[in-house]
Design a protein around this motif. Structure first.
Motif, short mmCIF file in Angstrom:
data_model
loop_
_atom_site.label_atom_id
_atom_site.label_comp_id
_atom_site.label_asym_id
_atom_site.label_seq_id
_atom_site.Cartn_x
_atom_site.Cartn_y
_atom_site.Cartn_z
N SER A 172 0.83 -1.21 0.00
CA SER A 172 0.00 0.00 0.00
C SER A 172 0.86 1.25 0.00
N LYS A 202 -3.58 4.33 -5.81
CA LYS A 202 -3.88 4.85 -4.47
C LYS A 202 -3.66 6.35 -4.46
N ARG A 212 -5.55 6.69 10.07
CA ARG A 212 -4.27 7.08 10.66
C ARG A 212 -4.40 7.19 12.17
N LYS A 225 1.45 12.93 1.77
CA LYS A 225 1.99 11.81 1.01
C LYS A 225 1.92 12.04 -0.50
N LYS A 256 -8.10 3.01 -4.60
CA LYS A 256 -8.30 3.47 -3.22
C LYS A 256 -8.12 4.98 -3.15
N SER A 282 -11.50 4.42 5.57
CA SER A 282 -11.98 4.82 6.89
C SER A 282 -12.86 6.06 6.86
N TYR A 321 -14.95 -1.77 6.12
CA TYR A 321 -15.14 -1.95 7.56
C TYR A 321 -16.55 -2.43 7.86
#
Ligand code: PBG
Length: 333
Positions: A172, A202, A212, A225, A256, A282, A321
């Motif tokens: 990832s 990604k 995070r 990032k 993603k 998330s 999730y």
């Protein structure tokens, strides 16, 4: 291609929407438990299930509880779980050595699951961020993320995960050349059956925030990032990345985040026709749960609709999730 066969009133498109029976007959896409990969957070200790504040209903589990969760997932028919470690801050270093410690949390959890519930596929995360003192997915020198040095470390990390029994390795990190390097190392070390699900497209996304927190990387992260994750404005680049990772030996690819990037899922699936996954991350989970908890949307319906959208966009499966909740619903529980 679909087209309108006749003019109104010969064609009345509402005819095929008139009852649940007919809607079922003409439905083009559906969601099944086979489509689910469940990401779960591992922490140290015993008997611990610690809530993640920004992800209502999600907990960090100690290894014994992870095994229970894997058993539950397997009973529900969920084919795979994906492990993410919450590493104690004292184990985070600049050289990230904990990442390839054979006895780190991720590897310990993998062995425990494979011992207790061998049927379920275990996917692991290849990236340095849970172990890195500055929260980045790669080594940092003079404010820059080092590519080739990081790839060497990722290879060690991936090998330690394969040794522990991981079925699917999930890089990832978005470094260049890591899929090829990991694939050769797996072949050379007797792990030719281990699959690689590359986080190929990604994006540098604001939707990773709660994750995070969950892995304890937000406090540590310095900067962003965007020198390694994709620019949200790009689409053709996703195809170059997916093509590159497939050429280097990825078995499956991922887009993603998920919901803001369904167009990318569709392009990838149409262009390559390979097993394609999306990660409903998330922040997407938090948005739906947050609105549902405020009574602003019907959480259950929004969950199912959001996941069906991935199937419609061409995905073969979704990391979500919601996996256990939606599996219970699909199983009529
Ligand atoms: C990092 C990693 C991230 C996620 C999975 N692996 C976050 C990041 O890139 O900062 C995000 C998952 C989520 O938000 O649910 N290697």
């Amino acid at each position: 291609m679909s087209h309108l066969p006749a003019a109104y009133p010969a064609a009345r498109l509402r005819r095929t929407r008139q009852s649940a029976a007919v809607r079922g007959l003409v439905r083009e896409n559906s969601l099944t438990v086979d489509d689910l990969i469940w990401p779960i957070f591992v922490r140290d200790g015993e008997g611990v299930e610690e809530p993640v504040t920004s992800m209502p209903g999600v907990v960090r589990r100690s290894v014994d509880k992870i095994v229970e969760a894997a058993r539950e997932a397997n009973d529900l028919g969920i084919p795979a779980i994906c492990l993410f470690p919450y590493t104690d801050p004292s184990k985070k270093t600049e050289d990230c050595a904990e990442a390839w410690n054979p006895d780190n949390l991720s590897n310990t959890a993998t062995r425990a699951i494979k011992d207790a519930v061998p049927e379920i596929a275990v996917m692991t995360d290849v990236a340095l961020d849970p172990y890195n003192i500055n929260g980045h997915d790669g080594f940092v020198k003079d404010g820059k993320i080092l590519n080739d040095e990081t790839v060497e470390a990722l290879v060690k990390q991936a090998l330690s995960q394969a040794e522990a029994g991981a079925d699917i390795i999930g890089p990832s990190d978005m470094m260049d050349g890591r899929i090829g390097a990991i694939r050769s190392a797996l072949e050379e070390n007797g792990h030719s059956e281990v699959m690689i699900l590359s986080y190929a497209a990604k994006y540098a996304s604001a939707f990773y925030g709660p994750f995070r927190d969950a892995v304890g990387a937000s406090g540590a992260l310095k900067g962003d990032k965007s020198t390694y994750q994709m620019d949200p404005g790009n689409s053709d680049e996703a195809l170059r990345l997916v093509g590159r990772d497939l050429d280097e030996g990825a078995d499956m690819v991922m887009v993603k985040p998920g919901m803001p990037y369904l167009d990318i899922c569709r392009r990838v699936k149409d262009h390559f026709g390979v097993p394609t996954y999306a990660y409903q991350v998330s922040g997407e989970y938090a948005m739906i749960m947050g609105a549902a908890q405020n009574g602003w949307i019907d959480g259950d319906k929004a969950m199912v609709e959001s996941l069906l959208g991935f199937k419609r966009a061409g995905c073969d499966g979704i990391l979500t999730y919601f996996a256990p909740a939606v599996a219970r619903k699909l199983n009529g529980l």
